[in-house]
Design a protein around this motif. Structure first.
Motif, mmCIF file in Angstrom:
data_model
loop_
_atom_site.group_PDB
_atom_site.id
_atom_site.type_symbol
_atom_site.label_atom_id
_atom_site.label_comp_id
_atom_site.label_asym_id
_atom_site.label_seq_id
_atom_site.Cartn_x
_atom_site.Cartn_y
_atom_site.Cartn_z
ATOM 1 N N ARG A 149 -2.899 -9.284 -0.834
ATOM 2 C CA ARG A 149 -4.599 -9.326 -0.996
ATOM 3 C C ARG A 149 -4.655 -10.299 -2.357
ATOM 4 O O ARG A 149 -4.061 -10.394 -3.231
ATOM 5 C CB ARG A 149 -4.916 -7.897 -1.065
ATOM 6 C CG ARG A 149 -4.406 -6.967 -2.443
ATOM 7 C CD ARG A 149 -5.106 -5.711 -2.036
ATOM 8 N NE ARG A 149 -4.273 -5.023 -3.258
ATOM 9 C CZ ARG A 149 -5.230 -4.158 -3.835
ATOM 10 N NH1 ARG A 149 -6.399 -4.291 -4.033
ATOM 11 N NH2 ARG A 149 -4.642 -3.306 -4.713
ATOM 12 N N TRP B 239 -4.070 -8.367 7.900
ATOM 13 C CA TRP B 239 -3.811 -7.140 7.463
ATOM 14 C C TRP B 239 -2.228 -7.007 7.385
ATOM 15 O O TRP B 239 -1.684 -5.848 6.884
ATOM 16 C CB TRP B 239 -4.251 -6.122 8.014
ATOM 17 C CG TRP B 239 -4.383 -6.274 9.518
ATOM 18 C CD1 TRP B 239 -3.446 -5.631 10.145
ATOM 19 C CD2 TRP B 239 -5.215 -6.813 10.352
ATOM 20 N NE1 TRP B 239 -3.626 -5.919 11.450
ATOM 21 C CE2 TRP B 239 -4.712 -6.671 11.617
ATOM 22 C CE3 TRP B 239 -6.361 -7.548 10.215
ATOM 23 C CZ2 TRP B 239 -5.290 -6.914 12.926
ATOM 24 C CZ3 TRP B 239 -6.991 -8.145 11.344
ATOM 25 C CH2 TRP B 239 -6.624 -8.008 12.519
ATOM 26 N N GLU B 240 -1.443 -7.860 8.001
ATOM 27 C CA GLU B 240 0.201 -7.537 8.374
ATOM 28 C C GLU B 240 0.944 -8.425 7.310
ATOM 29 O O GLU B 240 2.346 -8.397 7.219
ATOM 30 C CB GLU B 240 0.302 -7.995 9.651
ATOM 31 C CG GLU B 240 0.098 -7.388 10.825
ATOM 32 C CD GLU B 240 0.106 -7.939 12.306
ATOM 33 O OE1 GLU B 240 0.178 -6.827 13.200
ATOM 34 O OE2 GLU B 240 0.400 -8.972 12.236
ATOM 35 N N HIS C 73 0.796 -1.207 0.260
ATOM 36 C CA HIS C 73 -0.062 0.059 0.077
ATOM 37 C C HIS C 73 0.918 1.200 -0.150
ATOM 38 O O HIS C 73 0.494 2.179 0.498
ATOM 39 C CB HIS C 73 -0.941 -0.048 1.195
ATOM 40 C CG HIS C 73 -1.854 -1.336 1.310
ATOM 41 N ND1 HIS C 73 -2.960 -1.256 0.212
ATOM 42 C CD2 HIS C 73 -1.714 -2.297 1.951
ATOM 43 C CE1 HIS C 73 -3.424 -2.706 0.539
ATOM 44 N NE2 HIS C 73 -2.879 -3.242 1.649
#
Length: 87
Positions: free
Chosen positions: A49, A44-45, A9
């Motif tokens: 995705r 999320w770590e 991200h």
């Protein structure tokens, strides 16, 4: 085809590397769970995705924005939380 991609991200680095390729979203989500377990981290770590790629890709390929999307066209998008906030 569904792909599991590495995604930090980071807007300065929009390129995303393909970790694995799958015929179904369920297969890609299973690979994401296995990655989570192997890394012993929360989902999320994992910096990964599941995405839809319209075309053929292989593990190690690099994707640019606009060449993949979160959902396959026509795929039913689930509503609500997919993962609880607590264990």
């Amino acid at each position: 085809m569904y792909a599991l991609i590495y995604d930090e991200h980071d807007s300065k680095n929009p390129k995303k590397q393909v970790i694995s390729v799958h015929r179904t979203r369920q297969g890609a989500e299973k690979a994401l769970r296995e990655r989570q377990k192997d890394l012993d981290r929360k989902v999320w770590e994992c910096n990964a995705r599941v995405v839809w790629v319209d075309g053929k890709v292989r593990p190690g390929d690099v994707l640019l924005p606009g060449t993949f999307s979160t959902w396959r066209p026509g795929e039913k998008i689930p509503e609500g939380e997919l993962y609880p906030d607590t264990d």
